[in-house]
Write a protein that holds these residues in place. Structure first.
Motif, short mmCIF file in Angstrom:
data_model
loop_
_atom_site.label_atom_id
_atom_site.label_comp_id
_atom_site.label_asym_id
_atom_site.label_seq_id
_atom_site.Cartn_x
_atom_site.Cartn_y
_atom_site.Cartn_z
N VAL A 137 0.87 -1.17 0.00
CA VAL A 137 0.00 0.00 0.00
C VAL A 137 0.90 1.22 0.00
N THR A 138 0.71 2.11 -0.98
CA THR A 138 1.51 3.34 -1.06
C THR A 138 0.62 4.51 -1.42
N SER A 139 1.14 5.73 -1.21
CA SER A 139 0.38 6.92 -1.59
C SER A 139 0.37 7.10 -3.11
N GLY A 140 1.31 6.50 -3.81
CA GLY A 140 1.28 6.45 -5.26
C GLY A 140 1.61 7.75 -5.96
N SER A 141 1.58 7.68 -7.28
CA SER A 141 1.93 8.83 -8.10
C SER A 141 0.72 9.66 -8.51
N LEU A 142 -0.48 9.12 -8.38
CA LEU A 142 -1.69 9.88 -8.69
C LEU A 142 -2.14 10.61 -7.44
#
Length: 106
Positions: A24-29
């Motif tokens: 689970v990551t905050s991601g690029s979007l």
């Protein structure tokens, strides 16, 4: 060392979904949480959990799931995988499609 496992609880179309994932990551979007490595039970026997099958049908081919931050209820780091679920958002009861029964003859 054991793999890190997360339980992700989120809203989707009036229901609350509970899935397990390895990453689970905050991601690029911006505004989205990336969930990858979804974990599903593998059943070799005759007993099959209909909720697990429904989740596998819906998300089985998904590499990365991008969830809006507003839909996330909770993200928990857990030691082992529990039961995945789909619940009704209003009542909290598990949503399981019952096995269709034959219609009564008239």
């Amino acid at each position: 060392m054991a793999k890190t496992l997360y339980k992700i609880t989120f809203h989707n179309h009036g229901k609350i979904y509970e899935l397990y994932a390895e990453r689970v990551t905050s991601g690029s979007l911006w505004g989205f949480i990336e969930v990858a490595g979804l974990a599903f039970d593998v059943h070799d026997g005759l007993v099959v959990d209909p909720t697990e099958e429904r989740l596998r049908d819906e998300f089985g081919g998904t590499r990365v799931l991008h969830l809006p931050m507003q839909s996330i209820v909770r993200i928990e780091e857990v030691e082992k995988k529990g039961q995945s679920a789909i619940r009704d958002a209003a009542s909290g009861e598990t949503v399981v499609t019952p096995f269709p029964l034959p219609a009564k003859p008239r």
